[in-house]
Design a protein around this motif. Sequence first.
Motif, PDB file in Angstrom:
ATOM      1  N   LYS B  45       0.625  -1.092   0.048  1.00 43.32           N
ATOM      2  CA  LYS B  45       0.067  -0.092  -0.056  1.00 43.32           C
ATOM      3  C   LYS B  45       0.977   1.342  -0.167  1.00 43.32           C
ATOM      4  O   LYS B  45       0.563   2.083  -0.778  1.00 43.32           O
ATOM      5  N   SER B  46       1.842   1.348   0.926  1.00 46.34           N
ATOM      6  CA  SER B  46       2.512   2.360   1.139  1.00 46.34           C
ATOM      7  C   SER B  46       3.365   2.549  -0.214  1.00 46.34           C
ATOM      8  O   SER B  46       3.510   3.938  -0.694  1.00 46.34           O
ATOM      9  N   THR B  47       4.219   1.493  -0.727  1.00 42.09           N
ATOM     10  CA  THR B  47       4.853   1.598  -1.962  1.00 42.09           C
ATOM     11  C   THR B  47       3.959   2.187  -3.148  1.00 42.09           C
ATOM     12  O   THR B  47       4.596   3.193  -3.632  1.00 42.09           O
ATOM     13  N   MET B 160      -2.784  10.109   1.782  1.00 42.90           N
ATOM     14  CA  MET B 160      -2.558   9.781   3.209  1.00 42.90           C
ATOM     15  C   MET B 160      -2.114   8.361   3.478  1.00 42.90           C
ATOM     16  O   MET B 160      -2.617   7.665   3.179  1.00 42.90           O
ATOM     17  N   ASP B 161      -1.000   8.406   4.299  1.00 49.86           N
ATOM     18  CA  ASP B 161      -0.585   7.063   4.696  1.00 49.86           C
ATOM     19  C   ASP B 161      -0.633   6.947   6.198  1.00 49.86           C
ATOM     20  O   ASP B 161      -0.063   7.404   7.001  1.00 49.86           O
ATOM     21  N   GLU B 162      -1.824   5.866   6.538  1.00 47.86           N
ATOM     22  CA  GLU B 162      -1.958   5.764   7.914  1.00 47.86           C
ATOM     23  C   GLU B 162      -2.063   6.783   8.872  1.00 47.86           C
ATOM     24  O   GLU B 162      -1.200   6.719   9.749  1.00 47.86           O
ATOM     25  N   PRO B 163      -2.734   7.804   8.619  1.00 50.04           N
ATOM     26  CA  PRO B 163      -2.638   9.027   9.406  1.00 50.04           C
ATOM     27  C   PRO B 163      -3.150   8.805  10.905  1.00 50.04           C
ATOM     28  O   PRO B 163      -2.848   9.562  11.557  1.00 50.04           O
TER      29      PRO B 163
END
Lengths: 267, 370
Positions: B45-47, B160-163
């Motif tokens: 996901k982050s990638t 937004m990455d796991e904010p």
Amino acid sequence: MLSLKKISFHLFALGMLVITVIPFALTIIISLSPLDLIAHGEVDISKFSLDSYVYILTKFPFDSWMINSVIVAFFVTVLNLVINSMLGYSMARHKGMGWLLFVIIACMMIPSQVLMAPTYMLLAEMGLINSYLGLILPFIFNLFFAFLMKQYYESMPFELEESAYMDGLSEMKTFWLIIFPIAKIPLISQAILLFTANWNAYLWPSIIGSSSDMYTLPVGLNSFHGQHEQFWNQIMAGVVLLTIPTIIIFLIFQKYFTKGIATSGLK
Amino acid sequence: MKDYVCLKDICKQYDNSDSLSVDSFELSIKKGEFIVFVGPSGCGKSTTLRMIAGLEKITSGSLSVDGKQLNDVHPKDRDMAMVFQNYALYPHMSVKENIVFGLRVLKQSAEEIAEKLKWASQILGLDELLHRKPKDLSGGQRQRVALGRAIVRNPKVFLMDEPLSNLDAKLRVSMRNEITKLHRELSATTIYVTHDQVEAMTMADRVVVMKDGIIQQIGKPMDLYHNPANTFVAAFLGAPQMNLFEVEIVGRSLRFASGLTIAINEQQYEAVKHLMRVKVGVRPENIVADKDKLTDFPKDKLISAPIHNMERMGNENYVHITLGGESATLRVDSKKMHESVGDSFSFAFAEEYLSFFNSATGAAIPVAAS
Ligand SMILES: Nc1ncnc2c1ncn2[C@@H]1O[C@H](COP(=O)(O)OP(=O)(O)OP(=O)(O)O)[C@@H](O)[C@H]1O
Ligand SMILES: [Mg+2]
């Protein structure tokens, strides 16, 4: 409650204070006394005067030495801060630069005296003897501080740079606006150490600055040596004048200085 | 509406890795959509998000936003804003400076900057905090500053990455609602990464479920919930998760490992009749355990099994029973629950809600609507 431990600590600190303050007090006393009294090791407050100060400020190009010292110490310090943090940052972020770290540690093991002759020859070759560049260039970075900056930047999350990119900054601007100012605390303590060391530096300036218009303060002070007599009161007056700026700087930045020593490398 | 963000066949292989971290990612996002990438840790996901931001190089494939190819564009020129998991606020700047920094970089006028700052700090309730340094803020406040920094820019895309993952459970719920509200007001195109299926279900217009770098399914939250494409999606969405059983098809019934058999209807039979075995899935809420309702079921459809664990949620209990070696979860109204662990418990499957999956591949087997 005052425990034995606390009392002995305070006594120890007091002892250290006396040891550091006495020579400085003596310097001031000598600088204020006439030469004949000094020779007999006497102190007479009624005969204190600023004559030595007036003498060295009027008879020697003290102001131009002062300016030389300021220029050299200022530029060496500023260039060091920028270059050390650039070096440290690139080493922290580019793991492929590991070999550079090896080179740096190898270089740190070479005593600086060994490098003096080749550096001199190189600068002579470049025609930089008796010039500001000759006084400044050999000291514009410091491997030890670059290494400390690497440790500091390694503990900094890389999302900081990334959010600067997302905010529209190029790599170079990110360095100037984010990376460099973030390291304020370690940089200030570095600045104090570097400024003081270069302000007081004698050996290299005395080699490179061979004509009296290129003297820095410490080199100039050394020229007070008479042929047959030592004008101790004048030399000590010069030392007092030399010391004042570093004391002022330390007083201003004291807070950051101790913080920086305590945190450099850790975060 | 035409597609705004297009990801075509995007792959990512890290230099120090010999497998793909993201494999053939294909997605089109409409302007104003709220997309959530969800999946277990390490699924890419982050990638993917970082490739969209430009913080990670795209190995192959193409990314375009608003018709412009972005593969080789520096992140600073992509006009996107990102909220990081650790917020990444600039520690040497005050809250106010953090928020307006991006605007200063864009060289906006002082009045414009002041106006946007006022607007954002009002929406996010930051008025009191503008002169503090990030280190003097709580996690939730930092999170709001990070959001503020993103919204003042009015970027083409929000990332937004796991904010919310650093916040406590209560704050997470309220910030979840804040973000949804904010999105409703701004209708900014948003891509939100989370490993929390509740966030995915509650916030998304469309959810992208990923596993091992591969998209499992894309769709509206309720579509995914009711029509999962495979057993992974079925089990990932919904809490407690869907019960899955490996069953044999015997005549017009399913035979469970425990020997239990239940009959299936005509459409279900049509869908699975060519198979020997299938996986059958049933969500906990589709297992009838209410004693009043159970009286409507014929005796032969009632199942009884021992309770091996029970979780009390307040209004209901999650009852875990063992059915022939396999475990299943039921949701039971806590006021009507008198049994305790070890007791035998009666229930029945609401058979019209059974889902079927290929037992080898896990792919869903569609059943025609009756
Ligand atoms: N810099 C890197 N170098 C090599 N491999 C990486 C790197 N970053 C991530 N990976 C690998 O890529 C895969 C996907 O990682 P990614 O960070 O995208 O997962 P994620 O879905 O965001 O997980 P999480 O929920 O834990 O954040 C993982 O297998 C991870 O090990
Ligand atoms: Mg991640």
